[in-house]
Design an enzyme around this catalytic site. Structure first.
Site, PDB file in Angstrom:
ATOM      1  N   ASP A 179       0.866  -1.179   0.000  1.00  0.00           N
ATOM      2  CA  ASP A 179       0.000   0.000   0.000  1.00  0.00           C
ATOM      3  C   ASP A 179       0.900   1.226   0.000  1.00  0.00           C
ATOM      4  OD1 ASP A 179       0.854   0.606   2.626  1.00  0.00           O
ATOM      5  OD2 ASP A 179      -1.172   0.936   3.376  1.00  0.00           O
ATOM      6  N   SER A 203      -6.630  -5.856  -4.313  1.00  0.00           N
ATOM      7  CA  SER A 203      -7.373  -5.413  -5.508  1.00  0.00           C
ATOM      8  C   SER A 203      -6.729  -5.904  -6.806  1.00  0.00           C
ATOM      9  CB  SER A 203      -7.461  -3.888  -5.537  1.00  0.00           C
ATOM     10  OG  SER A 203      -6.164  -3.326  -5.553  1.00  0.00           O
ATOM     11  N   ASP A 204      -5.456  -6.285  -6.734  1.00  0.00           N
ATOM     12  CA  ASP A 204      -4.726  -6.759  -7.918  1.00  0.00           C
ATOM     13  C   ASP A 204      -3.495  -7.503  -7.399  1.00  0.00           C
ATOM     14  OD1 ASP A 204      -4.226  -3.662  -7.423  1.00  0.00           O
ATOM     15  OD2 ASP A 204      -2.316  -4.526  -8.018  1.00  0.00           O
TER      16      ASP A 204
HETATM   17  N1  HPA Z   1       0.913  -0.239  -5.184  1.00  0.00           N
HETATM   18  C1  HPA Z   1       0.803  -1.091  -6.211  1.00  0.00           C
HETATM   19  N2  HPA Z   1      -0.316  -1.712  -6.529  1.00  0.00           N
HETATM   20  C2  HPA Z   1      -1.391  -1.489  -5.778  1.00  0.00           C
HETATM   21  C3  HPA Z   1      -1.343  -0.628  -4.684  1.00  0.00           C
HETATM   22  C4  HPA Z   1      -0.118   0.030  -4.373  1.00  0.00           C
HETATM   23  O1  HPA Z   1      -0.015   0.818  -3.428  1.00  0.00           O
HETATM   24  N3  HPA Z   1      -2.572  -0.610  -4.133  1.00  0.00           N
HETATM   25  C5  HPA Z   1      -3.350  -1.437  -4.874  1.00  0.00           C
HETATM   26  N4  HPA Z   1      -2.629  -1.977  -5.865  1.00  0.00           N
END
Ligand code: HPA
Length: 236
Positions: A179, A203-204
Site C-alpha cells: 500500500d 485489488s490486484d
Molecule cells: N501499489 C501497487 N499496486 C497497488 C497498490 C499500491 O499501493 N494498491 C493497490 N494496488
C-alpha cells in the site's frame, strides 16, 4: 478550533476513525454503515463524517494517497481532536503468492522505502507495527470465508516505479502486499501513544495481473474488510 487541514470543532470526531484513502469511499461507508452520519469536515474535499453504529460513536474520514497525506490527517486527529485509534481500510496490491485478489490482509507491520519514520529516529530502522489489541479484535471478527491473512506489508512511496526484482524478493520474505500509507500511520500512532491498524482488500496481484478486480468488485469485496475494521474500532 479547526486545524489547517480539518474544519471540524472539538468533539466532532469519535474516539475511533475508519480511514479509507478515498474521501468518496469515506462518504459511502458513512452512509451505508451509520444511521445518522453527519459531515464534520470537507477541507480540500477530504470528507469526514461522524455518526453511530449500534448506538456507538464512530467517525470515518479520507486519508488521501501516500504517507505525507496520511501523516497530516492522522497527526491532526490524534493531536487536536482526541482521537484514540485509526483503522485504515483500503486496497493493496498482492505480493505473496499465498494471497489472491479479493482476500483480506491485516497488516501486522509495514516495511517501507519512505524516509518518514527514519526521520523520527535518525540512524535507526523503525519497526512500524499495528496495535495488538486492534489486530486481535479484527482477527476475532473474521470468518473462514473472509480469507484473512495476517502479516507484513510494504508501504511504498512510488506507485509506478519499483526497483527490478524487489517485488519477487519481498514475496520470498513473506510480504503479503503493498500500500502507500500504513507505515507512516503506524509511526504517527507510536509518536502519540495511540492505536493504529491497517486492513486491506487485495485489488490486484503484482506477480499475476490476470485476476485484477473491476471497480464494481472493489466495492462489494470491500465489505469483509469493513466488518473487521468496525470490530477493531470497537475493541474493548
Ligand atoms: N501499489 C501497487 N499496486 C497497488 C497498490 C499500491 O499501493 N494498491 C493497490 N494496488
Amino acid at each position: 478550533m479547526a486545524t489547517p487541514h480539518i474544519g471540524a470543532e472539538p468533539g466532532d470526531f469519535a474516539p475511533a476513525v475508519l480511514m479509507p484513502g478515498d474521501p468518496k469511499r469515506a462518504e459511502r461507508i458513512a452512509h451505508t454503515l451509520m444511521d445518522d452520519a453527519r459531515l464534520v469536515t470537507d477541507v480540500r474535499g477530504m470528507l469526514g463524517f461522524t455518526g453511530t453504529v449500534d448506538g456507538k460513536p464512530l467517525s470515518v474520514m479520507g486519508s488521501g494517497m501516500g504517507q505525507p497525506s496520511a501523516t497530516i490527517y492522522v497527526t491532526e486527529l490524534f493531536r487536536e481532536y482526541g482521537v484514540e485509534r485509526v483503522i485504515r481500510v483500503g486496497t493493496c496490491g498482492g505480493i505473496s503468492r499465498d494471497v489472491s485478489v479479493g482476500d483480506v490482509v491485516v497488516a501486522l507491520g509495514a516495511h517501507t522505502d519512505s524516509s518518514m519514520n527514519t526521520f523520527r529516529l535518525p540512524g535507526l530502522h523503525f519497526s512500524a507495527v499495528a496495535s495488538y489489541d486492534l489486530i486481535r479484535a479484527a482477527v476475532d471478527a473474521a470468518s473462514e470465508e473472509d480469507n484473512v491473512h495476517v502479516g507484513t506489508i510494504i508501504s511504498r512511496d512510488h506507485f509506478y516505479l519499483t526497483p527490478d526484482g524487489q517485488t519477487e524478493r519481498l514475496a520470498k520474505y513473506g510480504v503479503l502486499g503493498v500500500d502507500m500509507e500504513a507505515a507512516a500511520m503506524y509511526g504517527v500512532a507510536a509518536e502519540f501513544g495511540k492505536q493504529a491498524l491497517t486492513i486491506l482488500t487485495v485489488s490486484d496481484h503484482l506477480l499475476d495481473h490476470s485476476k485484477d478486480m473491476s471497480a464494481e468488485d472493489r466495492e462489494t469485496k470491500f465489505q469483509g474488510a469493513l466488518k473487521l475494521a468496525v470490530a477493531a474500532a470497537f475493541a474493548e
